[in-house]
Enzyme design. Structure first.
Site, PDB file in Angstrom:
ATOM      1  N   GLY A  53      21.239  59.583  43.454  1.00  0.00           N
ATOM      2  CA  GLY A  53      21.741  58.952  42.239  1.00  0.00           C
ATOM      3  C   GLY A  53      20.781  57.820  41.920  1.00  0.00           C
ATOM      4  N   GLU A  54      21.300  56.643  41.754  1.00  0.00           N
ATOM      5  CA  GLU A  54      20.449  55.481  41.484  1.00  0.00           C
ATOM      6  C   GLU A  54      20.729  54.450  42.576  1.00  0.00           C
ATOM      7  OE1 GLU A  54      18.249  55.894  39.011  1.00  0.00           O
ATOM      8  OE2 GLU A  54      17.381  54.068  39.845  1.00  0.00           O
ATOM      9  N   SER A  55      19.713  54.174  43.386  1.00  0.00           N
ATOM     10  CA  SER A  55      19.955  53.337  44.570  1.00  0.00           C
ATOM     11  C   SER A  55      20.411  51.920  44.222  1.00  0.00           C
ATOM     12  CB  SER A  55      18.712  53.300  45.448  1.00  0.00           C
ATOM     13  OG  SER A  55      17.575  52.960  44.694  1.00  0.00           O
ATOM     14  N   CYS A  86      17.983  61.213  49.100  1.00  0.00           N
ATOM     15  CA  CYS A  86      17.269  60.607  47.973  1.00  0.00           C
ATOM     16  C   CYS A  86      17.671  59.137  47.791  1.00  0.00           C
ATOM     17  CB  CYS A  86      17.452  61.452  46.720  1.00  0.00           C
ATOM     18  SG  CYS A  86      16.118  61.173  45.549  1.00  0.00           S
ATOM     19  N   ARG A 113      10.440  53.640  46.281  1.00  0.00           N
ATOM     20  CA  ARG A 113      11.212  54.296  45.222  1.00  0.00           C
ATOM     21  C   ARG A 113      10.278  54.970  44.206  1.00  0.00           C
ATOM     22  NH1 ARG A 113      14.911  50.635  42.094  1.00  0.00           N
ATOM     23  NH2 ARG A 113      15.798  52.635  41.480  1.00  0.00           N
ATOM     24  N   ILE A 141      13.905  65.014  43.019  1.00  0.00           N
ATOM     25  CA  ILE A 141      14.170  64.476  41.676  1.00  0.00           C
ATOM     26  C   ILE A 141      13.892  62.969  41.683  1.00  0.00           C
ATOM     27  CG2 ILE A 141      15.888  64.173  39.840  1.00  0.00           C
ATOM     28  CD1 ILE A 141      17.430  66.561  41.145  1.00  0.00           C
ATOM     29  N   ARG A 142      12.868  62.574  40.978  1.00  0.00           N
ATOM     30  CA  ARG A 142      12.443  61.156  40.981  1.00  0.00           C
ATOM     31  C   ARG A 142      12.545  60.589  42.395  1.00  0.00           C
ATOM     32  NH1 ARG A 142      15.562  57.732  37.933  1.00  0.00           N
ATOM     33  NH2 ARG A 142      13.880  56.266  37.920  1.00  0.00           N
ATOM     34  N   HIS A 177      17.181  66.912  47.719  1.00  0.00           N
ATOM     35  CA  HIS A 177      18.599  67.174  47.418  1.00  0.00           C
ATOM     36  C   HIS A 177      19.081  68.506  48.004  1.00  0.00           C
ATOM     37  CE1 HIS A 177      19.399  64.000  44.335  1.00  0.00           C
ATOM     38  NE2 HIS A 177      18.077  63.980  44.330  1.00  0.00           N
ATOM     39  N   GLU A 179      21.990  69.463  48.536  1.00  0.00           N
ATOM     40  CA  GLU A 179      23.267  69.881  47.930  1.00  0.00           C
ATOM     41  C   GLU A 179      23.051  70.694  46.659  1.00  0.00           C
ATOM     42  OE1 GLU A 179      21.869  67.032  47.715  1.00  0.00           O
ATOM     43  OE2 GLU A 179      22.100  66.252  45.688  1.00  0.00           O
TER      44      GLU A 179
HETATM   45  N1  GLN Z   1      14.943  57.306  41.584  1.00  0.00           N
HETATM   46  C1  GLN Z   1      16.202  57.069  42.251  1.00  0.00           C
HETATM   47  C2  GLN Z   1      16.208  55.698  42.912  1.00  0.00           C
HETATM   48  O1  GLN Z   1      15.196  55.122  43.089  1.00  0.00           O
HETATM   49  C3  GLN Z   1      16.495  58.132  43.275  1.00  0.00           C
HETATM   50  C4  GLN Z   1      16.593  59.472  42.606  1.00  0.00           C
HETATM   51  C5  GLN Z   1      17.561  60.423  43.222  1.00  0.00           C
HETATM   52  O2  GLN Z   1      18.426  60.057  44.001  1.00  0.00           O
HETATM   53  N2  GLN Z   1      17.429  61.657  42.843  1.00  0.00           N
HETATM   54  O3  GLN Z   1      17.241  55.209  43.248  1.00  0.00           O
END
Ligand code: GLN
Length: 202
Positions: A53-55, A86, A113, A141-142, A177, A179
């Site tokens: 998600g977004e850390s 992630c 990150r 993903i990112r 990921h 999942e």
């Molecule tokens: N870019 C997100 C972060 O830095 C991590 C991306 C993800 O969990 N798929 O938090």
């Protein structure tokens, strides 16, 4: 009975939840998947998954919901296994290089990150993973990159020269990921470690 929690703040919560149930089924193990939002939800867990998600958001919520100390202490006491995927890997690392994320410091890794440039921010790769007999189709993903590990951390997989999957006892950190695939082997691996059982998965 093995209880695996999924931190229900943000990200791929449902996907992890379903994957845990699926992994219990194929392991023929009596287990439960539990959504975790508050401190009380952490009682009686063998393991906790911190999804991607977004850390920055996840780390804020862990504090806001008063989960930080309990997760940290239970994991450091080896009572609670943790799988961070992630953003979850960023949250459990020792050093994020980003002051907006106050990490739990559960595993001695330095992580960067959004380490892959924009064009390459999402991709799929077949990884060799220690303990699995065939490759795992990993979705990034990112994603962050694990830049360095302390001596007590086991490197389970690399993508090219980048460290993407590490473990220390019951703690797993991966930058992709699992999942989002149909392959439940990494969830099985986590259940095995968190529950202290051996099923001979591969
Ligand atoms: N870019 C997100 C972060 O830095 C991590 C991306 C993800 O969990 N798929 O938090």
């Amino acid at each position: 009975m093995i209880n695996i929690g999924i931190l229900n703040i943000q990200g791929d919560v449902k996907e992890h939840y379903l994957m845990v149930i699926n992994a219990f089924k194929s392991l023929k193990i009596d287990g439960k998947a539990i959504l975790v939002k508050n401190k009380e939800d952490l009682s009686n867990l063998n393991g906790l998954i911190i999804p991607g998600g977004e850390s920055t958001t996840i780390s804020k919520f862990i504090k806001k919901n008063d989960l930080f100390d309990k997760i940290k202490n239970s994991a450091l006491d080896n009572e609670l296994g943790i799988m961070g995927t992630c953003a979850g890997a960023i949250v459990i690392s020792k050093d994020t290089g980003d002051s907006r994320v106050d990490p739990l410091k559960l595993i001695g890794i330095k992580i960067k990150r959004n380490a892959y440039g924009r064009q390459y921010s999402s991709f799929q790769a077949n990884l060799e993973i220690k303990g699995l007999t065939s490759t795992f189709s990993a979705i990034f993903i990112r994603a962050p990159v694990i830049e360095s590990v302390e001596n007590n951390v086991d490197i389970l997989s690399k993508y090219k020269n980048d460290i993407v999957f590490v473990a220390k006892g019951k703690i797993l950190a991966l930058t992709f990921h699992p999942e989002l695939t149909n392959d439940n082997r990494i969830h099985k691996m986590f259940i095995e470690r968190a529950g202290g059982i051996s099923t001979g998965i591969s």
